[in-house]
Design a protein around this motif. Structure first.
Motif, PDB file in Angstrom:
ATOM      1  N   ILE A 122       0.851  -1.202   0.000  1.00  0.00           N
ATOM      2  CA  ILE A 122       0.000   0.000   0.000  1.00  0.00           C
ATOM      3  C   ILE A 122       0.881   1.244   0.000  1.00  0.00           C
ATOM      4  O   ILE A 122       0.605   2.210  -0.703  1.00  0.00           O
ATOM      5  CB  ILE A 122      -0.902   0.096   1.247  1.00  0.00           C
ATOM      6  CG1 ILE A 122      -1.775  -1.130   1.403  1.00  0.00           C
ATOM      7  CG2 ILE A 122      -1.793   1.313   1.158  1.00  0.00           C
ATOM      8  CD1 ILE A 122      -2.760  -0.977   2.559  1.00  0.00           C
ATOM      9  N   LYS A 123       1.908   1.209   0.841  1.00  0.00           N
ATOM     10  CA  LYS A 123       2.774   2.388   0.942  1.00  0.00           C
ATOM     11  C   LYS A 123       3.426   2.711  -0.399  1.00  0.00           C
ATOM     12  O   LYS A 123       3.549   3.863  -0.784  1.00  0.00           O
ATOM     13  CB  LYS A 123       3.838   2.165   2.022  1.00  0.00           C
ATOM     14  CG  LYS A 123       3.280   2.342   3.422  1.00  0.00           C
ATOM     15  CD  LYS A 123       4.308   2.011   4.479  1.00  0.00           C
ATOM     16  CE  LYS A 123       3.666   2.074   5.866  1.00  0.00           C
ATOM     17  NZ  LYS A 123       4.565   1.528   6.898  1.00  0.00           N
ATOM     18  N   LYS A 124       3.811   1.661  -1.092  1.00  0.00           N
ATOM     19  CA  LYS A 124       4.423   1.851  -2.402  1.00  0.00           C
ATOM     20  C   LYS A 124       3.416   2.500  -3.362  1.00  0.00           C
ATOM     21  O   LYS A 124       3.730   3.461  -4.065  1.00  0.00           O
ATOM     22  CB  LYS A 124       4.876   0.480  -2.933  1.00  0.00           C
ATOM     23  CG  LYS A 124       6.003   0.567  -3.959  1.00  0.00           C
ATOM     24  CD  LYS A 124       6.501  -0.820  -4.319  1.00  0.00           C
ATOM     25  CE  LYS A 124       6.746  -0.919  -5.811  1.00  0.00           C
ATOM     26  NZ  LYS A 124       6.892  -2.321  -6.233  1.00  0.00           N
ATOM     27  N   LYS A 125       2.212   1.956  -3.349  1.00  0.00           N
ATOM     28  CA  LYS A 125       1.177   2.504  -4.234  1.00  0.00           C
ATOM     29  C   LYS A 125       0.856   3.952  -3.875  1.00  0.00           C
ATOM     30  O   LYS A 125       0.634   4.789  -4.757  1.00  0.00           O
ATOM     31  CB  LYS A 125      -0.084   1.645  -4.159  1.00  0.00           C
ATOM     32  CG  LYS A 125       0.089   0.347  -4.939  1.00  0.00           C
ATOM     33  CD  LYS A 125      -1.065  -0.608  -4.732  1.00  0.00           C
ATOM     34  CE  LYS A 125      -0.790  -1.900  -5.503  1.00  0.00           C
ATOM     35  NZ  LYS A 125      -1.488  -3.051  -4.944  1.00  0.00           N
ATOM     36  N   ALA A 126       0.799   4.226  -2.574  1.00  0.00           N
ATOM     37  CA  ALA A 126       0.527   5.594  -2.128  1.00  0.00           C
ATOM     38  C   ALA A 126       1.616   6.525  -2.665  1.00  0.00           C
ATOM     39  O   ALA A 126       1.327   7.622  -3.152  1.00  0.00           O
ATOM     40  CB  ALA A 126       0.466   5.650  -0.604  1.00  0.00           C
ATOM     41  N   GLY A 127       2.864   6.064  -2.591  1.00  0.00           N
ATOM     42  CA  GLY A 127       3.995   6.850  -3.074  1.00  0.00           C
ATOM     43  C   GLY A 127       3.861   7.179  -4.551  1.00  0.00           C
ATOM     44  O   GLY A 127       4.094   8.314  -4.975  1.00  0.00           O
ATOM     45  N   LEU A 128       3.424   6.184  -5.323  1.00  0.00           N
ATOM     46  CA  LEU A 128       3.260   6.396  -6.765  1.00  0.00           C
ATOM     47  C   LEU A 128       2.221   7.474  -7.069  1.00  0.00           C
ATOM     48  O   LEU A 128       2.316   8.181  -8.063  1.00  0.00           O
ATOM     49  CB  LEU A 128       2.858   5.087  -7.454  1.00  0.00           C
ATOM     50  CG  LEU A 128       3.944   4.006  -7.528  1.00  0.00           C
ATOM     51  CD1 LEU A 128       3.378   2.720  -8.095  1.00  0.00           C
ATOM     52  CD2 LEU A 128       5.133   4.479  -8.360  1.00  0.00           C
ATOM     53  N   GLY A 130       1.750   9.987  -5.170  1.00  0.00           N
ATOM     54  CA  GLY A 130       2.187  11.225  -4.546  1.00  0.00           C
ATOM     55  C   GLY A 130       1.531  11.465  -3.201  1.00  0.00           C
ATOM     56  O   GLY A 130       1.383  12.597  -2.759  1.00  0.00           O
ATOM     57  N   LEU A 131       1.087  10.362  -2.543  1.00  0.00           N
ATOM     58  CA  LEU A 131       0.505  10.494  -1.202  1.00  0.00           C
ATOM     59  C   LEU A 131       1.572  10.163  -0.167  1.00  0.00           C
ATOM     60  O   LEU A 131       2.361   9.233  -0.352  1.00  0.00           O
ATOM     61  CB  LEU A 131      -0.656   9.513  -1.030  1.00  0.00           C
ATOM     62  CG  LEU A 131      -1.982   9.862  -1.675  1.00  0.00           C
ATOM     63  CD1 LEU A 131      -2.920   8.670  -1.612  1.00  0.00           C
ATOM     64  CD2 LEU A 131      -2.620  11.067  -0.990  1.00  0.00           C
ATOM     65  N   LYS A 132       1.565  10.896   0.919  1.00  0.00           N
ATOM     66  CA  LYS A 132       2.493  10.571   2.003  1.00  0.00           C
ATOM     67  C   LYS A 132       1.990   9.341   2.757  1.00  0.00           C
ATOM     68  O   LYS A 132       0.791   9.161   2.924  1.00  0.00           O
ATOM     69  CB  LYS A 132       2.582  11.751   2.985  1.00  0.00           C
ATOM     70  CG  LYS A 132       3.360  12.918   2.406  1.00  0.00           C
ATOM     71  CD  LYS A 132       3.535  13.985   3.489  1.00  0.00           C
ATOM     72  CE  LYS A 132       4.081  15.258   2.901  1.00  0.00           C
ATOM     73  NZ  LYS A 132       3.453  16.449   3.460  1.00  0.00           N
ATOM     74  N   GLU A 133       2.937   8.536   3.216  1.00  0.00           N
ATOM     75  CA  GLU A 133       2.597   7.335   3.989  1.00  0.00           C
ATOM     76  C   GLU A 133       1.667   7.612   5.164  1.00  0.00           C
ATOM     77  O   GLU A 133       0.812   6.814   5.497  1.00  0.00           O
ATOM     78  CB  GLU A 133       3.878   6.744   4.573  1.00  0.00           C
ATOM     79  CG  GLU A 133       4.498   5.678   3.724  1.00  0.00           C
ATOM     80  CD  GLU A 133       5.747   5.133   4.404  1.00  0.00           C
ATOM     81  OE1 GLU A 133       6.729   4.979   3.698  1.00  0.00           O
ATOM     82  OE2 GLU A 133       5.728   4.888   5.628  1.00  0.00           O
ATOM     83  N   GLU A 134       1.872   8.782   5.777  1.00  0.00           N
ATOM     84  CA  GLU A 134       1.106   9.104   6.996  1.00  0.00           C
ATOM     85  C   GLU A 134      -0.399   9.099   6.753  1.00  0.00           C
ATOM     86  O   GLU A 134      -1.183   8.949   7.684  1.00  0.00           O
ATOM     87  CB  GLU A 134       1.490  10.482   7.551  1.00  0.00           C
ATOM     88  CG  GLU A 134       2.875  10.590   8.123  1.00  0.00           C
ATOM     89  CD  GLU A 134       3.912  10.905   7.046  1.00  0.00           C
ATOM     90  OE1 GLU A 134       4.719  10.003   6.748  1.00  0.00           O
ATOM     91  OE2 GLU A 134       3.905  12.014   6.501  1.00  0.00           O
TER      92      GLU A 134
END
Lengths: 241, 442
Positions: A122-128, A130-134
């Motif tokens: 999920i974190k990887k997808k969020a990064g793609l 442009g969403l912060k992990e938080e």
């Protein structure tokens, strides 16, 4: 069999007022259908009704494979592979985005998800996007900016792996970078799934190969065609179509 | 089985004699009894007409009293224990079948640590025996025998409860848990707890557990007194789940000296009627109280919960956060009091009440009172009542989550501010309990 989302002669009404009339559409996996139309023409009602929103009464048929969606509850529809990206998703206080995605995946894909691996993905997808992990630790849509809401909807779509996706104006209110990221995500999703894209923005066609365009007006499709229909609207506006 | 039924001077004398108490305690008990007889029933807070003082056992000798048989425990209670996944030995303890709880093995090292630091952690009965002077100095100084009818009753017939003394500057890292420390008589009907936190000390005390406490007797009238000395901090966490025949009428109060802090964390489930308003008398400059409570009321239940803060010194502050959930026709009420004495300044007080009502049959009320005898105080009160929103449920369902699960997620989200404050295992149990309550499984 499950490669088609078939909507036939669908009528949607709310408080005895018909908002969608005689709507038919067949979406095949791998296809992108764009629905355009003026504000208030019934596009969101169509999307919500297909997902099973309690405010709408529906007649007609909508199926994925042999399954009659209209007899199913919203969660059963999601389990059949239908996904709706909301135009205005509600805030759910006390439930974090990470928790929502995890619960959804567990519900749809079954038990036995490796939590660590799952969160890494999920974190990887969020990064793609442009969403912060938080954001995964924040309550769903609670205090999210307009852009964050849209991206969060997209993140959920990317995690759930649906068969058919309806995006209700996911591209509105995004800045240029975010717009591009979201458009590319739709493009990726459309390789394996069928997509219905409700939009006001012809620019999205620059990023996504669109198979069909349907013009919606006063609850009805008044014209369908290939992607060049979009150019026609840009030129003439809805009034002259 | 020797029981002291009915309430008379004779009963009170018998209890005191049986416990071999000092004369001053016996006199206090007898005085409390006469106060009890004179005081009226509380006018507010719930319906107490079903309460018959003559039908209550005022004292059970621990050994004889606990000869209850496992087979006599109602099936409904047993089923609940099973669903909560509680080991059978523990189930028997909770149901009052087993008298002793063998905790030494699990908590031995904690107990050694605190004994080394000079901390006293005993049952109230034992505390009175071993430290009569200390008990005498503080007993009844925070909650007087004439405070209210049920505090008077408790003062007359009390048994069990906890006695804790923490020496100056001593800080205990792990919470002290009554439930594991003291045998079943501790969860008796008239428990009495006294905590003294000496200057600059810290202690966290937890009472209760999420499992329903089964009792055939219908009245629980406890008294908790806490003395927070200069610069000390006490956190008192209650997790309680009484069986649904119980009137739970508890007086809990702390007296807080200069720069001291009292934190009440209070979870109330079960019982027929609970009336409970943890209070703080902020006596020294800069003293603080932080209260966080959650109550859940289902069918035939009333939770009348609140908090009281009495500001008697300058620069004192109070924060009261009260959450309630009512379902299946349950009633929750918030009853609060913020009182500001004369001649004080720079007072801050904030009350936030949030009620969640799960269906049309259920109800929630708020009765706040603010009495300020000094001007220029910062006092705020806000109250919200909400229902689970259909849009939120639809949103979660559209993500593949079933309706009942979606509701539980939202309710667990609502109580998160409380579960966050609980030790992990309690938080897990609490979420599990709520899941069961919501499904109507209990």
């Amino acid at each position: 069999m499950q490669n088609f989302l078939k909507i036939q002669n669908l009528f949607v009404s709310v408080d005895k007022k018909t908002v969608v009339s005689n709507f038919s559409l067949i979406v095949q996996k791998g296809e992108v259908h764009v629905i355009m139309g003026p504000n208030g023409s019934g596009k969101s009602s169509l999307a919500l009704a297909l997902m099973g929103h309690h405010s709408y009464q529906v007649k007609g048929a909508a199926t994925i494979g042999n399954h009659d969606l209209l007899t199913l509850t919203p969660d059963q529809r999601a389990k059949m592979g239908l996904f709706l990206s909301f135009q205005n998703p509600v805030a759910v206080q006390g439930v974090t985005l990470g928790q929502l995605i995890f619960s959804s995946c567990r519900s749809i894909q079954g038990e036995g998800i490796d939590i660590k691996k799952f969160y890494r993905q999920i974190k990887k997808k969020a990064g793609l996007l442009g969403l912060k992990e938080e954001i995964l630790e924040r309550d769903v849509n609670d205090g999210f900016s307009g852009g964050e809401k849209k991206k969060a909807e997209m993140l959920i779509a990317l995690c759930l792996n649906p068969k058919f996706l309806i995006f209700d104006e996911i591209d509105s209110g995004l800045d240029a970078d975010a717009f591009k990221k979201v458009a590319l995500a739709i493009k990726n999703l459309s390789q394996k799934a069928g997509v219905i894209l409700i939009t006001h923005n012809p620019k999205i066609l620059k990023f996504i190969k669109v198979d069909f365009v349907h013009i919606f007006k006063e609850g009805e499709v008044i014209k369908s065609g290939k992607s060049r229909l979009v150019l026609e609207i840009e030129e003439k506006g809805y009034a002259k179509i | 089985m020797q029981k002291f039924n009915g309430l008379s001077r004779q009963t009170v004398k018998q209890i005191s004699a049986y416990k071999n108490e000092p004369l001053w305690m016996r006199k206090k008990r007898l005085k409390a009894l006469s106060v009890f007889e004179k005081l009226p029933m509380p006018l507010k807070g719930g319906d107490l007409t079903g309460l018959d003082f003559n039908k209550i056992h005022y004292y059970l000798k621990p050994k004889e009293g606990i000869k209850k048989l496992w087979k006599d425990v109602p099936a409904e209670i047993k089923k609940t224990y099973e669903r909560l996944g509680i080991p059978q030995a523990e189930q028997k303890f909770l149901a009052g079948v087993k008298a002793q709880w063998d905790s030494e093995m699990i908590y031995g090292s904690l107990l050694k640590e605190i004994e080394k630091k000079g901390v006293i952690f005993l049952s109230m009965d034992e505390g009175l025996k071993q430290y009569p002077d200390l008990v005498r100095e503080y007993f009844g100084t925070v909650v007087s025998i004439s405070d209210n009818k049920f505090a008077a009753l408790n003062s007359a017939v009390w048994s069990g409860g906890c006695f804790i003394y923490v020496p100056p500057k001593v800080s205990i890292s792990l919470p002290l848990q009554a439930y594991f420390r003291i045998n079943a008589k501790n969860i008796g009907q008239f428990e009495r707890t006294l905590i003294i936190a000496d200057e600059g000390s810290f202690v966290h005390y937890i009472e209760g557990c999420t499992s329903p406490i089964y009792t055939t007797d219908s009245l629980h009238a406890g008294v908790v007194e806490i003395i927070v000395k200069k610069g000390a901090r006490v956190r008192y966490t209650t997790v309680q789940n009484w069986s649904k025949n119980v009137y739970n009428l508890v007086t809990k109060r702390a007296r807080v000296e200069k720069e001291g802090i009292i934190e009440w964390v209070d979870f109330n489930n079960g019982s027929k009627l609970t009336m409970k308003y943890p209070s703080a008398i902020l006596q020294g400059k800069g003293a603080k109280v932080d209260m966080l409570s959650l109550s859940i009321a289902g069918a035939g239940q009333c939770q009348d919960i609140g908090g009281k803060a009495v500001h008697l010194a300058s620069e004192t502050s109070s924060v009261i956060r009260s959450k309630s959930i009512s379902h299946h026709g349950g009633i929750t009420s918030y009853r609060g009091l913020v009182k500001i004495g004369p001649g004080v300044s720079r007072i801050k007080s904030k009350t936030v009440c949030q009620a969640l009502i799960l269906d049309d049959k259920s109800k929630s009320d708020t009765y706040p009172a603010i009495l300020a005898a000094s001007p220029n105080c910062e006092v705020s009160h806000e109250a919200t009542v909400s229902k689970i929103s259909e849009e939120q449920i639809f949103y979660l369902r559209s993500r593949g989550i079933e309706e009942s699960e979606a509701e539980i997620m939202i309710v667990n989200g609502f109580i998160k501010p409380l579960t966050k404050e609980l030790p992990f295992e309690y938080a897990i149990e609490l979420n599990q309990l709520i899941k069961m309550e919501m499904k109507g499984a209990i």
